[in-house]
Design a protein around this motif. Structure first.
Motif, PDB file in Angstrom:
ATOM      1  N   ARG A  65       0.850  -1.194   0.000  1.00 17.15           N
ATOM      2  CA  ARG A  65       0.000   0.000   0.000  1.00 17.15           C
ATOM      3  C   ARG A  65       0.888   1.246   0.000  1.00 17.15           C
ATOM      4  NH1 ARG A  65      -4.977  -1.631   0.487  1.00 17.15           N
ATOM      5  NH2 ARG A  65      -5.543  -3.444   1.689  1.00 17.15           N
ATOM      6  N   PHE A  66       0.375   2.298  -0.628  1.00 20.24           N
ATOM      7  CA  PHE A  66       1.038   3.602  -0.520  1.00 20.24           C
ATOM      8  C   PHE A  66      -0.038   4.637  -0.234  1.00 20.24           C
ATOM      9  CE2 PHE A  66       0.377   2.640  -4.984  1.00 20.24           C
ATOM     10  CZ  PHE A  66      -0.189   3.779  -5.515  1.00 20.24           C
ATOM     11  N   THR A  67       0.109   5.313   0.884  1.00 23.37           N
ATOM     12  CA  THR A  67      -0.892   6.289   1.305  1.00 23.37           C
ATOM     13  C   THR A  67      -0.291   7.664   1.554  1.00 23.37           C
ATOM     14  OG1 THR A  67      -0.613   5.602   3.602  1.00 23.37           O
ATOM     15  CG2 THR A  67      -2.392   4.563   2.354  1.00 23.37           C
ATOM     16  N   GLU A  68       1.026   7.732   1.615  1.00 26.70           N
ATOM     17  CA  GLU A  68       1.658   9.031   1.846  1.00 26.70           C
ATOM     18  C   GLU A  68       2.801   9.231   0.865  1.00 26.70           C
ATOM     19  OE1 GLU A  68       4.422   9.013   5.432  1.00 26.70           O
ATOM     20  OE2 GLU A  68       3.091   7.327   5.902  1.00 26.70           O
ATOM     21  N   CYS A  69       3.114  10.481   0.652  1.00 22.95           N
ATOM     22  CA  CYS A  69       4.149  10.842  -0.303  1.00 22.95           C
ATOM     23  C   CYS A  69       5.216  11.667   0.402  1.00 22.95           C
ATOM     24  CB  CYS A  69       3.514  11.625  -1.457  1.00 22.95           C
ATOM     25  SG  CYS A  69       4.594  11.854  -2.875  1.00 22.95           S
ATOM     26  N   ASP A  70       6.457  11.332   0.159  1.00 23.78           N
ATOM     27  CA  ASP A  70       7.597  12.032   0.746  1.00 23.78           C
ATOM     28  C   ASP A  70       8.303  12.797  -0.381  1.00 23.78           C
ATOM     29  OD1 ASP A  70       9.507  12.513   2.932  1.00 23.78           O
ATOM     30  OD2 ASP A  70      10.869  11.332   1.676  1.00 23.78           O
ATOM     31  N   ASN A  71       8.768  14.004  -0.091  1.00 25.85           N
ATOM     32  CA  ASN A  71       9.399  14.820  -1.130  1.00 25.85           C
ATOM     33  C   ASN A  71      10.673  14.178  -1.683  1.00 25.85           C
ATOM     34  OD1 ASN A  71       7.482  16.849  -1.172  1.00 25.85           O
ATOM     35  ND2 ASN A  71       8.435  17.955   0.521  1.00 25.85           N
ATOM     36  N   GLY A 107      -4.884   3.595  -7.514  1.00 23.11           N
ATOM     37  CA  GLY A 107      -4.829   4.691  -6.562  1.00 23.11           C
ATOM     38  C   GLY A 107      -5.603   5.906  -7.043  1.00 23.11           C
ATOM     39  N   TYR A 108      -6.033   6.706  -6.071  1.00 23.05           N
ATOM     40  CA  TYR A 108      -6.749   7.956  -6.328  1.00 23.05           C
ATOM     41  C   TYR A 108      -5.990   9.062  -5.609  1.00 23.05           C
ATOM     42  CZ  TYR A 108     -10.318   4.663  -7.700  1.00 23.05           C
ATOM     43  OH  TYR A 108     -10.979   3.629  -8.305  1.00 23.05           O
ATOM     44  N   PHE A 109      -5.778  10.183  -6.287  1.00 23.96           N
ATOM     45  CA  PHE A 109      -4.931  11.240  -5.755  1.00 23.96           C
ATOM     46  C   PHE A 109      -5.708  12.550  -5.680  1.00 23.96           C
ATOM     47  CE2 PHE A 109      -2.622   8.361  -8.624  1.00 23.96           C
ATOM     48  CZ  PHE A 109      -1.942   7.626  -7.675  1.00 23.96           C
ATOM     49  N   SER A 110      -5.334  13.390  -4.705  1.00 22.85           N
ATOM     50  CA  SER A 110      -6.038  14.653  -4.486  1.00 22.85           C
ATOM     51  C   SER A 110      -5.657  15.713  -5.520  1.00 22.85           C
ATOM     52  CB  SER A 110      -5.756  15.171  -3.074  1.00 22.85           C
ATOM     53  OG  SER A 110      -4.368  15.412  -2.914  1.00 22.85           O
ATOM     54  N   GLN A 111      -4.518  15.534  -6.193  1.00 21.64           N
ATOM     55  CA  GLN A 111      -4.069  16.503  -7.188  1.00 21.64           C
ATOM     56  C   GLN A 111      -3.508  15.757  -8.396  1.00 21.64           C
ATOM     57  OE1 GLN A 111      -1.261  19.209  -5.465  1.00 21.64           O
ATOM     58  NE2 GLN A 111      -2.369  19.294  -3.529  1.00 21.64           N
ATOM     59  N   LYS A 112      -3.403  16.463  -9.490  1.00 19.52           N
ATOM     60  CA  LYS A 112      -2.832  15.851 -10.699  1.00 19.52           C
ATOM     61  C   LYS A 112      -1.341  15.627 -10.493  1.00 19.52           C
ATOM     62  CE  LYS A 112      -6.078  17.232 -14.179  1.00 19.52           C
ATOM     63  NZ  LYS A 112      -6.261  17.650 -15.547  1.00 19.52           N
ATOM     64  N   LYS A 146      16.792  -9.942  -8.907  1.00 19.45           N
ATOM     65  CA  LYS A 146      17.438  -8.676  -8.544  1.00 19.45           C
ATOM     66  C   LYS A 146      16.807  -7.440  -9.188  1.00 19.45           C
ATOM     67  CE  LYS A 146      21.888 -10.257  -6.928  1.00 19.45           C
ATOM     68  NZ  LYS A 146      23.317 -10.038  -6.923  1.00 19.45           N
ATOM     69  N   ASP A 147      15.741  -7.590  -9.975  1.00 21.27           N
ATOM     70  CA  ASP A 147      15.003  -6.399 -10.410  1.00 21.27           C
ATOM     71  C   ASP A 147      14.333  -5.787  -9.191  1.00 21.27           C
ATOM     72  OD1 ASP A 147      15.644  -6.543 -13.079  1.00 21.27           O
ATOM     73  OD2 ASP A 147      13.770  -7.505 -13.684  1.00 21.27           O
ATOM     74  N   LYS A 148      14.113  -4.488  -9.224  1.00 19.17           N
ATOM     75  CA  LYS A 148      13.450  -3.788  -8.129  1.00 19.17           C
ATOM     76  C   LYS A 148      12.311  -2.965  -8.714  1.00 19.17           C
ATOM     77  CE  LYS A 148      17.375  -3.509  -5.001  1.00 19.17           C
ATOM     78  NZ  LYS A 148      16.885  -4.415  -4.028  1.00 19.17           N
ATOM     79  N   VAL A 149      11.099  -3.228  -8.230  1.00 19.90           N
ATOM     80  CA  VAL A 149       9.916  -2.516  -8.706  1.00 19.90           C
ATOM     81  C   VAL A 149       9.696  -1.323  -7.781  1.00 19.90           C
ATOM     82  CG1 VAL A 149       7.439  -2.708  -9.137  1.00 19.90           C
ATOM     83  CG2 VAL A 149       8.939  -4.655  -9.620  1.00 19.90           C
ATOM     84  N   TYR A 150       9.629  -0.126  -8.370  1.00 22.57           N
ATOM     85  CA  TYR A 150       9.459   1.079  -7.557  1.00 22.57           C
ATOM     86  C   TYR A 150       8.637   2.116  -8.318  1.00 22.57           C
ATOM     87  CZ  TYR A 150      13.278   2.865 -10.451  1.00 22.57           C
ATOM     88  OH  TYR A 150      14.058   3.263 -11.514  1.00 22.57           O
ATOM     89  N   LEU A 151       8.051   3.038  -7.555  1.00 18.63           N
ATOM     90  CA  LEU A 151       7.233   4.115  -8.112  1.00 18.63           C
ATOM     91  C   LEU A 151       8.051   5.392  -8.225  1.00 18.63           C
ATOM     92  CD1 LEU A 151       3.976   3.572  -6.051  1.00 18.63           C
ATOM     93  CD2 LEU A 151       4.224   3.278  -8.502  1.00 18.63           C
ATOM     94  N   ASN A 152       7.808   6.145  -9.291  1.00 16.34           N
ATOM     95  CA  ASN A 152       8.420   7.452  -9.475  1.00 16.34           C
ATOM     96  C   ASN A 152       7.289   8.461  -9.614  1.00 16.34           C
ATOM     97  OD1 ASN A 152      10.233   9.485  -9.896  1.00 16.34           O
ATOM     98  ND2 ASN A 152      10.651   8.946 -12.029  1.00 16.34           N
ATOM     99  N   VAL A 153       7.305   9.511  -8.786  1.00 17.21           N
ATOM    100  CA  VAL A 153       6.225  10.497  -8.759  1.00 17.21           C
ATOM    101  C   VAL A 153       6.773  11.861  -9.139  1.00 17.21           C
ATOM    102  CG1 VAL A 153       4.467  11.594  -7.332  1.00 17.21           C
ATOM    103  CG2 VAL A 153       5.126   9.242  -6.900  1.00 17.21           C
ATOM    104  N   ILE A 154       6.045  12.576  -9.985  1.00 17.73           N
ATOM    105  CA  ILE A 154       6.377  13.964 -10.324  1.00 17.73           C
ATOM    106  C   ILE A 154       5.123  14.787 -10.078  1.00 17.73           C
ATOM    107  CG2 ILE A 154       7.075  15.576 -12.128  1.00 17.73           C
ATOM    108  CD1 ILE A 154       8.503  13.217 -13.489  1.00 17.73           C
ATOM    109  N   THR A 155       5.243  15.744  -9.172  1.00 15.07           N
ATOM    110  CA  THR A 155       4.121  16.653  -8.914  1.00 15.07           C
ATOM    111  C   THR A 155       4.310  17.896  -9.781  1.00 15.07           C
ATOM    112  OG1 THR A 155       5.294  17.656  -7.070  1.00 15.07           O
ATOM    113  CG2 THR A 155       3.818  15.821  -6.573  1.00 15.07           C
ATOM    114  N   HIS A 156       3.208  18.522 -10.126  1.00 14.81           N
ATOM    115  CA  HIS A 156       3.304  19.642 -11.065  1.00 14.81           C
ATOM    116  C   HIS A 156       3.155  20.997 -10.397  1.00 14.81           C
ATOM    117  CE1 HIS A 156       3.461  16.908 -14.430  1.00 14.81           C
ATOM    118  NE2 HIS A 156       2.455  16.236 -13.886  1.00 14.81           N
ATOM    119  N   ASN A 157       2.280  21.120  -9.401  1.00 15.65           N
ATOM    120  CA  ASN A 157       2.032  22.434  -8.818  1.00 15.65           C
ATOM    121  C   ASN A 157       2.258  22.491  -7.317  1.00 15.65           C
ATOM    122  OD1 ASN A 157       1.264  23.401 -11.329  1.00 15.65           O
ATOM    123  ND2 ASN A 157      -0.874  22.839 -11.030  1.00 15.65           N
TER     124      ASN A 157
END
Length: 184
Positions: A65-71, A107-112, A146-157
């Protein structure tokens, strides 16, 4: 002509044909007996054979699960409380077994935001979504040890810490447990 038998009875009562009919019935009875003996042998061997259960390695799977985002780290992956055979380390899921994996991202996010799911450095992402407020994607990918699955997030505003996530989950399930698997 009164004492003459009809022709078909005459043929059936001929001494040479009577011997062939008895011989044919004897052969048919022997074949049926052998068939019955084989069936009984199969049934006895089946019931008295030692019952050894097939043992397969556990299927590699995880629901994170992912519920929080760190800068700095992006979305923080946390394994759910359900049974899992894979681990979350350094905010990524390590692959221990070669093979095809069912990969689901929701997932559903509060901002684009722009979101991509990677499995190896310098390769195309499994998923890439640009300026979305929700994601619901599923695919099958061949992943290696040895592959690693990870998320990459880019916020716009805004900063990543300002984003609220609802129902964020990443699921991986191995589809062929017979591939190469490292014991760790």
């Amino acid at each position: 002509m009164e004492g003459v038998q009809p022709l078909d009875e005459n043929v059936r009562n001929a001494p040479g044909l009577r011997f062939q009919t008895h011989k044919l019935m004897l052969v048919a009875s022997v074949v049926q007996g052998l068939g019955l003996l084989l069936c009984l042998t199969y049934i006895c061997l089946h019931f008295y054979a030692p019952q050894v259960p097939l043992q397969y390695p556990p299927i590699q799977s995880i629901k994170a699960r992912f519920t929080e985002c760190d800068n700095e780290k992006g979305f923080i992956l946390k394994p759910s409380n359900e049974e899992k055979t894979m681990k979350v380390q350094d905010n990524s899921i390590s692959i221990r077994c070669d093979g095809f994996y069912l990969v689901s991202l929701k997932g559903y996010f509060s901002q684009k935001l722009s979101l991509s799911l990677h499995y190896r450095n310098n390769s195309e992402p499994l998923f890439s979504h640009d300026k979305v407020t929700s994601v619901n994607s599923i695919t099958v990918a061949y992943l290696f040890y040895k592959d690693k699955v990870y998320l990459n997030v880019i916020t716009h505003n805004s900063s990543c810490a300002d984003i609220q996530v609802n129902g964020g989950e990443l699921i991986l399930i191995s589809q062929n447990p017979s591939g190469y698997c490292a014991n760790e």
